[in-house]
Design a protein around this motif. Structure first.
Motif, PDB file in Angstrom:
ATOM      1  N   CYS A  31     -33.006  20.604  34.039  1.00 46.44           N
ATOM      2  CA  CYS A  31     -32.742  22.003  34.350  1.00 46.44           C
ATOM      3  C   CYS A  31     -32.667  22.133  35.869  1.00 46.44           C
ATOM      4  O   CYS A  31     -33.671  22.003  36.552  1.00 46.44           O
ATOM      5  CB  CYS A  31     -33.906  22.811  33.784  1.00 46.44           C
ATOM      6  N   TYR A  50     -27.254  14.910  24.436  1.00 45.92           N
ATOM      7  CA  TYR A  50     -28.354  15.654  23.844  1.00 45.92           C
ATOM      8  C   TYR A  50     -27.817  17.039  23.530  1.00 45.92           C
ATOM      9  O   TYR A  50     -26.766  17.424  24.019  1.00 45.92           O
ATOM     10  CB  TYR A  50     -29.523  15.764  24.835  1.00 45.92           C
TER      11      TYR A  50
ATOM     12  N   MET B   1     -38.742  31.115  35.073  1.00 43.91           N
ATOM     13  CA  MET B   1     -38.594  30.265  33.876  1.00 43.91           C
ATOM     14  C   MET B   1     -38.455  28.835  34.350  1.00 43.91           C
ATOM     15  O   MET B   1     -37.571  28.502  35.121  1.00 43.91           O
ATOM     16  CB  MET B   1     -37.322  30.682  33.137  1.00 43.91           C
ATOM     17  N   GLU B   2     -39.390  28.039  33.917  1.00 44.30           N
ATOM     18  CA  GLU B   2     -39.313  26.634  34.324  1.00 44.30           C
ATOM     19  C   GLU B   2     -39.168  25.782  33.092  1.00 44.30           C
ATOM     20  O   GLU B   2     -40.025  25.799  32.214  1.00 44.30           O
ATOM     21  CB  GLU B   2     -40.566  26.245  35.092  1.00 44.30           C
ATOM     22  N   CYS B   3     -38.089  25.030  33.020  1.00 47.60           N
ATOM     23  CA  CYS B   3     -37.852  24.204  31.846  1.00 47.60           C
ATOM     24  C   CYS B   3     -37.713  22.762  32.289  1.00 47.60           C
ATOM     25  O   CYS B   3     -36.893  22.460  33.148  1.00 47.60           O
ATOM     26  CB  CYS B   3     -36.587  24.675  31.139  1.00 47.60           C
ATOM     27  N   LEU B   5     -37.820  18.459  30.903  1.00 48.80           N
ATOM     28  CA  LEU B   5     -37.968  17.526  29.795  1.00 48.80           C
ATOM     29  C   LEU B   5     -38.710  16.319  30.309  1.00 48.80           C
ATOM     30  O   LEU B   5     -38.239  15.624  31.202  1.00 48.80           O
ATOM     31  CB  LEU B   5     -36.609  17.134  29.226  1.00 48.80           C
ATOM     32  N   PRO B   7     -40.262  12.662  29.858  1.00 48.48           N
ATOM     33  CA  PRO B   7     -40.240  11.487  28.987  1.00 48.48           C
ATOM     34  C   PRO B   7     -41.636  10.932  28.777  1.00 48.48           C
ATOM     35  O   PRO B   7     -42.466  10.945  29.675  1.00 48.48           O
ATOM     36  CB  PRO B   7     -39.382  10.484  29.773  1.00 48.48           C
ATOM     37  N   LEU B  20     -39.095  12.860  24.332  1.00 48.31           N
ATOM     38  CA  LEU B  20     -38.966  13.794  25.450  1.00 48.31           C
ATOM     39  C   LEU B  20     -39.678  15.066  25.053  1.00 48.31           C
ATOM     40  O   LEU B  20     -39.406  15.630  24.001  1.00 48.31           O
ATOM     41  CB  LEU B  20     -37.497  14.139  25.691  1.00 48.31           C
ATOM     42  N   GLU B  22     -40.272  18.930  25.481  1.00 43.76           N
ATOM     43  CA  GLU B  22     -39.596  20.110  26.019  1.00 43.76           C
ATOM     44  C   GLU B  22     -40.679  21.027  26.569  1.00 43.76           C
ATOM     45  O   GLU B  22     -41.485  21.559  25.810  1.00 43.76           O
ATOM     46  CB  GLU B  22     -38.925  20.816  24.844  1.00 43.76           C
ATOM     47  N   ILE B  24     -41.466  24.411  28.489  1.00 49.85           N
ATOM     48  CA  ILE B  24     -40.931  25.672  29.009  1.00 49.85           C
ATOM     49  C   ILE B  24     -42.098  26.482  29.534  1.00 49.85           C
ATOM     50  O   ILE B  24     -43.043  26.750  28.795  1.00 49.85           O
ATOM     51  CB  ILE B  24     -40.166  26.443  27.912  1.00 49.85           C
ATOM     52  N   LEU B  32     -38.238  15.842  21.413  1.00 48.23           N
ATOM     53  CA  LEU B  32     -36.925  15.285  21.109  1.00 48.23           C
ATOM     54  C   LEU B  32     -37.001  13.778  21.257  1.00 48.23           C
ATOM     55  O   LEU B  32     -37.767  13.289  22.081  1.00 48.23           O
ATOM     56  CB  LEU B  32     -35.887  15.789  22.114  1.00 48.23           C
ATOM     57  N   PRO B  33     -36.205  13.013  20.483  1.00 47.32           N
ATOM     58  CA  PRO B  33     -36.209  11.569  20.713  1.00 47.32           C
ATOM     59  C   PRO B  33     -35.396  11.234  21.957  1.00 47.32           C
ATOM     60  O   PRO B  33     -34.464  11.953  22.316  1.00 47.32           O
ATOM     61  CB  PRO B  33     -35.511  11.015  19.468  1.00 47.32           C
ATOM     62  N   MET B  34     -35.766  10.126  22.603  1.00 42.80           N
ATOM     63  CA  MET B  34     -35.034   9.695  23.789  1.00 42.80           C
ATOM     64  C   MET B  34     -33.904   8.793  23.334  1.00 42.80           C
ATOM     65  O   MET B  34     -34.142   7.747  22.732  1.00 42.80           O
ATOM     66  CB  MET B  34     -35.988   8.928  24.705  1.00 42.80           C
TER      67      MET B  34
END
Lengths: 273, 135
Positions: A31, A50, B1-3, B5, B7, B20, B22, B24, B32-34
């Motif tokens: 992001c 993704y 808003m800080e998003c 990912l 690993p 990964l 997520e 927020i 999520l899979p890498m």
């Protein structure tokens, strides 16, 4: 393209930009924000895909007024269209930066291909369904053989819910696949093929053929084929092409009245059964 | 808003699939899979897909708890370790060192597994070391 994205962030056209950055040699979704503009120089466009639009829906759920820019291949674009039709994202909220596409039944010409032809094992070709087949190739099997081959594939399912979790257009808070009456829970084998058929029915009018489900399936079940078949039926009956038609699909019960008229349903011949 | 990912590696079993998280606004909301990870190549099992629930669960232990008179009372680490050591000492004196068994697991690292079996053999004095997978 980097400079264009930087200018979007600086001018305030978008609040954040979703792209990819390499972290420890792995390109992962990142992001990019106005506060750390210099990071945009690290933006990579790799074949690794993704579901950025799914991230966008999560962000929009937390902050409905946020404006998001993102890298969009054709599949992302179709997903964004479907999400907009289903009121998950507002089209004015999203700004896309186009990148090269990979091949799909819904797009004739493609440049780069992430979905390189996979090598399919010999036993799978003999007993199951080859993932690289097209719908016509599967239709060539007799009904009995087709059923056996599909069951061979479905029986491998470990019910990891990967296909549902990664799907960009799956957003229901109460998923039918977790409903105890439809798909049972418990220590025994998952309900085959109820799970897959329920999912296939729900993908009618929603699946945009991105192939992320097949990538996420640990057992390599040919899910893309299944959902392509369902969406072809939608196309034949309603002239509705998922991802490109701007109307609501004929299956949505929320929102405005659907104006699509179904064509008369022809009796199913023995060959198609 | 800080998003972001982030690993990481799945902590459930010994396979070690790349995930990964997520994140927020500093909260883990999804897993999520890498895709480029050599171990899992973009696929996860159902435990891996739900790691975020594991991290944020209200059932997570945050402090050592001691069972006193049938109820769990919060305590601190020094108290807890001292109590455990005293009880081990009592059991070893009364029943002998072979009355204690040590179970190691795939959720902890190889180095921690080594330390556990070293504790069992050198300190407690037993060779009753086994693994959760054999249960």
């Amino acid at each position: 393209m980097n400079n264009e994205i930087k200018s979007w962030l600086e001018e305030g056209t978008i609040d954040v930009f979703l792209g990819y950055k390499e972290v420890d040699h792995h390109p992962i979704p990142w992001c990019f924000t106005r506060e750390r503009l210099e990071e945009v120089d690290d933006l990579v466009v790799s074949p690794t895909r993704y579901s950025l639009e799914k991230l966008a829906t999560h962000m929009a759920a937390v902050d409905p007024d946020i404006r998001i820019g993102m890298l969009a291949r054709d599949c992302n674009q179709r997903a964004l269209n479907v999400l907009a039709v289903w009121n998950q994202l507002r089209p004015e909220q999203i700004k896309t930066a186009e990148v090269n596409c990979c091949p799909s039944r819904l797009k004739a010409h493609a440049d780069c291909s992430y979905l390189e032809p996979k090598t399919v094992g010999a036993y799978k070709k003999e007993a199951g369904i080859d993932n690289t087949f097209r719908i016509e190739d599967v239709k060539a099997y007799s009904p009995e053989e087709g059923r056996n081959r599909w069951m061979y594939e479905f029986q491998k399912c470990i019910k990891c819910y990967g296909c549902r979790n990664i799907c960009p257009v799956c957003f229901c808070k109460e998923c039918s696949l977790e409903h105890s009456d439809l798909v049972g829970t418990g220590p025994l084998l998952p309900d085959i093929p109820v799970f897959h058929l329920v999912r296939a029915v729900h993908m009618a009018g929603r699946c945009i053929d991105c192939g992320l489900c097949e990538d996420a399936c640990p057992m390599d079940i040919p899910l893309r084929l299944l959902y392509q078949k369902v969406n072809q039926i939608v196309m034949d009956l309603f002239d509705y092409e998922t991802g490109t038609s701007a109307d609501q699909p004929p299956f949505s019960i929320l929102g405005e009245k659907v104006t699509l008229q179904p064509k008369p349903i022809l009796p199913v011949t023995a060959a198609e059964a | 808003m800080e998003c972001k990912l982030v690993p990481s590696v799945c902590s459930y079993c010994g396979t070690g699939c790349g995930v990964l998280f997520e994140v927020i606004n500093h909260k883990i909301v999804g897993t999520l899979p890498m895709k480029t990870h050599p171990v899992n190549e973009g696929k996860l099992c159902i435990k891996g897909w739900n790691l975020h629930e594991h991290v944020n669960s209200i059932l997570r232990l945050k402090q050592p708890l001691v069972k006193t008179f049938g109820r769990f009372i919060k305590t601190d680490w020094d108290e807890a370790i001292k109590l455990t050591a005293d009880r081990f000492r009592e059991i070893i004196d009364k029943y002998g060192p072979d009355s204690i068994g040590v179970l190691v697991s795939a959720k902890i690292t190889n180095e921690e597994n080594y330390l556990a079996q070293k504790l069992a053999r050198a300190v407690i004095g037993t060779n009753n070391v086994d693994h959760c997978a054999r249960l």
